[in-house]
Design an enzyme around this catalytic site. Structure first.
Site, PDB file in Angstrom:
ATOM      1  N   GLY A 189      49.302  60.331  50.889  1.00 42.58           N
ATOM      2  CA  GLY A 189      47.763  60.928  50.922  1.00 42.58           C
ATOM      3  C   GLY A 189      46.965  60.106  51.926  1.00 42.58           C
TER       4      GLY A 189
ATOM      5  N   GLY B  26      42.771  55.313  51.648  1.00 40.89           N
ATOM      6  CA  GLY B  26      41.404  54.997  50.552  1.00 40.89           C
ATOM      7  C   GLY B  26      41.675  56.122  49.157  1.00 40.89           C
ATOM      8  N   THR B  27      42.706  56.866  49.194  1.00 43.07           N
ATOM      9  CA  THR B  27      42.641  57.513  48.204  1.00 43.07           C
ATOM     10  C   THR B  27      43.542  56.986  46.902  1.00 43.07           C
ATOM     11  OG1 THR B  27      44.887  58.486  49.019  1.00 43.07           O
ATOM     12  CG2 THR B  27      42.850  59.951  48.886  1.00 43.07           C
ATOM     13  N   GLY B  28      43.530  55.599  47.045  1.00 49.21           N
ATOM     14  CA  GLY B  28      44.114  54.935  45.657  1.00 49.21           C
ATOM     15  C   GLY B  28      45.851  54.774  45.691  1.00 49.21           C
ATOM     16  N   LYS B  29      46.488  54.777  46.900  1.00 46.57           N
ATOM     17  CA  LYS B  29      47.800  54.602  46.703  1.00 46.57           C
ATOM     18  C   LYS B  29      48.403  53.260  46.495  1.00 46.57           C
ATOM     19  CE  LYS B  29      48.217  56.036  51.042  1.00 46.57           C
ATOM     20  NZ  LYS B  29      46.879  56.510  51.287  1.00 46.57           N
ATOM     21  N   THR B  30      47.705  52.184  47.107  1.00 42.87           N
ATOM     22  CA  THR B  30      48.038  51.048  46.654  1.00 42.87           C
ATOM     23  C   THR B  30      47.718  50.640  45.300  1.00 42.87           C
ATOM     24  OG1 THR B  30      47.379  50.353  49.150  1.00 42.87           O
ATOM     25  CG2 THR B  30      47.779  48.652  47.473  1.00 42.87           C
TER      26      THR B  30
ATOM     27  N   HIS C  34      14.562  70.080  66.639  1.00 42.00           N
ATOM     28  CA  HIS C  34      16.121  70.465  66.595  1.00 42.00           C
ATOM     29  C   HIS C  34      16.693  70.229  65.195  1.00 42.00           C
ATOM     30  CE1 HIS C  34      20.114  69.450  68.493  1.00 42.00           C
ATOM     31  NE2 HIS C  34      20.249  69.089  67.355  1.00 42.00           N
ATOM     32  N   GLU C  35      16.478  69.575  64.536  1.00 41.49           N
ATOM     33  CA  GLU C  35      16.921  69.377  63.111  1.00 41.49           C
ATOM     34  C   GLU C  35      16.499  70.493  62.354  1.00 41.49           C
ATOM     35  OE1 GLU C  35      19.345  67.613  62.533  1.00 41.49           O
ATOM     36  OE2 GLU C  35      19.228  66.388  64.247  1.00 41.49           O
TER      37      GLU C  35
HETATM   38  P1  ADP Z   1      44.930  53.581  49.898  1.00 40.83           P
HETATM   39  O1  ADP Z   1      46.149  52.592  49.727  1.00 40.83           O
HETATM   40  O2  ADP Z   1      45.556  54.995  49.425  1.00 40.83           O
HETATM   41  O3  ADP Z   1      44.487  53.418  51.102  1.00 40.83           O
HETATM   42  P2  ADP Z   1      43.660  51.874  48.156  1.00 40.83           P
HETATM   43  O4  ADP Z   1      44.559  52.018  46.960  1.00 40.83           O
HETATM   44  O5  ADP Z   1      43.869  50.741  48.843  1.00 40.83           O
HETATM   45  O6  ADP Z   1      43.924  53.379  48.998  1.00 40.83           O
HETATM   46  O7  ADP Z   1      42.100  52.283  47.508  1.00 40.83           O
HETATM   47  C1  ADP Z   1      41.022  51.192  48.243  1.00 40.83           C
HETATM   48  C2  ADP Z   1      40.042  51.057  47.171  1.00 40.83           C
HETATM   49  O8  ADP Z   1      39.478  52.327  46.729  1.00 40.83           O
HETATM   50  C3  ADP Z   1      40.688  50.677  45.808  1.00 40.83           C
HETATM   51  O9  ADP Z   1      40.765  49.408  45.505  1.00 40.83           O
HETATM   52  C4  ADP Z   1      39.704  51.210  44.729  1.00 40.83           C
HETATM   53  O10 ADP Z   1      38.665  50.359  44.555  1.00 40.83           O
HETATM   54  C5  ADP Z   1      39.126  52.276  45.579  1.00 40.83           C
HETATM   55  N1  ADP Z   1      39.855  53.528  44.819  1.00 40.83           N
HETATM   56  C6  ADP Z   1      40.437  54.600  45.750  1.00 40.83           C
HETATM   57  N2  ADP Z   1      40.996  55.494  44.792  1.00 40.83           N
HETATM   58  C7  ADP Z   1      40.566  55.375  43.565  1.00 40.83           C
HETATM   59  C8  ADP Z   1      40.835  56.009  42.291  1.00 40.83           C
HETATM   60  N3  ADP Z   1      41.469  57.005  42.293  1.00 40.83           N
HETATM   61  N4  ADP Z   1      40.174  55.370  41.270  1.00 40.83           N
HETATM   62  C9  ADP Z   1      39.491  54.393  41.274  1.00 40.83           C
HETATM   63  N5  ADP Z   1      39.120  53.526  42.459  1.00 40.83           N
HETATM   64  C10 ADP Z   1      39.799  53.990  43.592  1.00 40.83           C
HETATM   65 ZN    ZN Z   2      22.053  68.829  66.253  1.00 42.61          ZN
HETATM   66 MG    MG Z   3      46.573  50.982  50.831  1.00 40.78          MG
END
Ligand code: ADP
Ligand code: ZN
Ligand code: MG
Length: 614
Positions: free
Chosen positions: A205, A208-212, A427-428
């Site tokens: 994914g 920042g989608t919460g894999k870790t 412009h905007e």
């Molecule tokens: P990845 O490993 O996919 O890059 P992380 O697990 O490190 O993402 O996510 C970073 C932070 O974003 C987490 O510590 C959490 O605070 C927030 N976060 C990401 N996904 C979620 C989720 N599904 N639910 C709640 N918090 C989330």
């Molecule tokens: Zn513009």
């Molecule tokens: Mg990660």
């Protein structure tokens, strides 16, 4: 980060120079009296030119009246004091009471001198070496000297206290890993039933989608130790270190099984092998081989689950994906509206949210935000609320935080001339008005001419729902909206500015994609031109291989040109026909700097979307 003065290598070099100078000074100062020969010395003693003799194991020093200034010295021999006394006695020198005073001084080791001349320089050189090499190596992100011990971070007592409740909006992924949790909780039960549990799970994914987070939650739910390591740590390490660390990591995990090993950013070590630039990636390869060997070497009785994460599954070495290795893939995508709302709720927990705040409003306004972005948004909102001396977080703070996350912090201090402000406003307004009038463009959500980071202003459109499919008419209208800024400048001031650069870039890219990737050109028809391929050894670089001739290349250029020209004409037609509205909108924008939906609705009253002009 500010380095402390005693941690900088420069300080040690300076110290070394100072000490060196001191040593030289000391050695020179010791030249004092010129040594005489032993017979001369004995003669002086006999003549009573001296009244005190000192022996330090090597040198005999004769003093007159105890005064250093009148010293005579001779370097004799390395000898026992006893032997010296005997010798002097045999030479007829009367030592002791009534004669010459005799002192045996120390052992001949002047510790001060030794410390200054030998030990200190060694210590300093050592320190210098440490700073030049070790710290430099660390600074480069390597752990070169940290040889065998794996840096796997184990928290035995603190097995992760993250649970599935902390992972919001990833229901399918959570369901898929449920089985693994059950296995880790009671492996015996599983084995008794002969169930086969995947050994390796790959979480796929965007960042920042919460894999870790999910990996931690698996360990947390199962209450097992969590060992984590990141693929990027292995890159640029000395050969052999990475493999040793992997071995160590798996050993620890086995000792504490059932347990979970998490390999973050596995693409850093797990790229296609043999694709390194100049073959300089032996280390990566060895590390990868070690991971594979460890995974293959598991007995069936070993209760370890290996979870890896990547946002680039396409570049992974196929060996990693073979059965028995990372053969289970779980995709975690960017959250949809429901997911975003759930994530916002998780992070808003424990924060003072004003009672009437509806997080759904924010969820709607944040398509494309990852979980990490949303967590960050809530945090920013809390900071904004504090800065505004509020006790709670309102929708206003949340929306401002969303703007900030998207466009960067406001830079109210940046000085803009009235002329520039006027141009930006038009412009905007050009973008916004085109968007309002074209039937297939998304509704305008907000316009602002408060400068942020690199940009003078922005217009944000907001689709009613998340979109996964685009139509050709939507693209065409998007192009017209993108060009609306430039058109507004042109028809208002009769001149154009550099402010449209980014718009033009986006428009050109989009038009080209329409022709070459989506088959949306009438003239060239529904086919794809060029083979896009990632050059593995150059990282993210995408190469496009031309699979067409010069004639087609020219036609593609012509089509891209025609599409953009068409959009420009559309935009110009619409804005020219609504010049009065454009002026009204720009004036409002100049006065208020930021306009949101209700403001816009008022200004746009009676202005319904018109059918696209031809
Ligand atoms: P990845 O490993 O996919 O890059 P992380 O697990 O490190 O993402 O996510 C970073 C932070 O974003 C987490 O510590 C959490 O605070 C927030 N976060 C990401 N996904 C979620 C989720 N599904 N639910 C709640 N918090 C989330
Ligand atoms: Zn513009
Ligand atoms: Mg990660």
């Amino acid at each position: 980060m500010q380095t402390k003065w005693w941690r900088s290598g420069f300080f040690y070099i300076l110290l070394l120079v100072v000490v060196g100078a001191l040593i030289i000074a000391r050695v020179t100062s010791e030249e004092g009296p010129t040594p005489v020969s032993l017979p001369e010395f004995v003669e002086s003693a006999k003549q009573a030119e001296i009244d005190t003799i000192e022996h330090d194991g090597e040198t005999l020093t004769g003093l007159q009246g105890g005064q250093e200034g009148k010293a005579i010295i001779t370097t004799v021999f390395k000898a026992d004091t006893d032997a010296v006394v005997t010798y002097l006695g045999e030479e007829g020198i009367d030592l002791g009471a009534g004669g010459i005073d005799f002192y045996a001084t120390a052992s001949g080791f002047d510790w001060g001198t030794i410390a200054l001349t030998v030990i200190l320089p060694i210590v300093l050189l050592g320190a210098l070496f440490y700073f030049l090499f070790f710290r430099a190596a660390r600074g480069a992100g390597t752990q070169a000297f940290n040889f065998s011990k794996s840096r796997a971070r184990l928290s035995l007592d603190k097995r992760p206290d993250v649970t599935f409740a902390d992972v919001a909006g990833a229901e399918e992924a959570k369901e898929e890993v449920q089985e693994i949790v059950e296995f880790l909780k009671s492996p015996q039960k599983f084995q008794a039933l002969g169930g086969r549990v995947p050994r390796g799970v790959l979480l796929v994914g965007p960042p920042g989608t919460g894999k870790t987070l999910l990996a931690k939650a698996i360990a947390g739910e199962a209450r097992v130790p969590f060992y984590s390591i990141s693929g990027s740590e292995f890159v640029e390490m000395f050969v052999g270190v990475g493999a040793a660390r992997v071995r160590d990591l798996f050993e620890q995990a086995k000792r504490n099984a059932p347990s979970l090993i998490f390999i973050d950013e596995i693409d850093a070590v797990g790229r296609h092998r043999g694709a390194g630039l100049g073959g300089g990636h032996d280390e990566r390869e060895q590390t990868l081989n070690q991971i594979l060997a460890e995974m293959d070497g598991f007995d069936t009785g070993v209760n370890i689950i290996i979870v890896a994460a990547t946002n680039r599954p396409d570049i992974l070495d196929p060996a990693l994906l073979r059965p028995g290795r990372f053969d289970r893939h779980i995709v975690i995508d960017l959250p949809d509206i429901k997911g975003r709302k759930a994530i916002l709720e998780v992070h808003a927990k424990g924060k003072p949210l004003a009672t009437e705040t509806d997080l759904e409003t924010i969820a709607k306004q944040t398509p494309g935000f990852s979980g990490a972005d949303l967590a960050n948004l809530i945090n920013e909102a809390a900071i904004l609320a504090a800065r505004r001396n509020r006790k709670d977080i309102t929708l206003k703070e949340l929306e401002d935080a969303a703007d900030r996350t998207m466009a960067g912090p406001e830079r109210k201090s940046r000085v803009i001339s009235p002329k520039e402000k006027e141009i930006t406003a038009y412009h905007e307004s050009g973008h916004a008005l085109t968007a309002r009038l074209l039937p297939n463009a998304d509704p305008v959500h907000k316009i602002s001419i408060v400068p942020r980071r690199m940009i003078g202003g922005w217009t944000r459109l907001l689709p009613a729902e998340d979109r996964y499919l685009w139509t050709k008419s939507q693209f065409n209208d998007s192009l017209a909206v993108l060009l609306g800024g430039r058109v507004a400048e042109e028809i208002t001031f009769g001149d154009i500015t550099t402010g449209a650069q980014n718009d033009l870039e986006q428009a050109t890219k989009l038009a080209r994609k329409m022709v070459t990737e989506y088959g949306m050109s009438d003239k060239l028809g529904p086919r794809i031109f060029g083979q896009r391929q990632e050059l593995v050894f150059l990282g993210r670089e995408i190469s496009e291989q031309r699979d067409y001739g010069d004639k087609i290349a020219n036609e593609i250029d012509d089509e891209v040109h025609a599409i953009i020209q068409g959009a420009y004409r559309n935009s110009k037609k619409i804005l020219t026909a609504n010049k009065k509205k454009l002026k009204q909108l720009a004036e409002e924008l100049k006065a208020h700097e930021t306009l949101d939906e209700p403001d816009l609705d008022k200004i746009f009253k009676g202005l319904a979307p018109q059918p696209s002009p031809g």
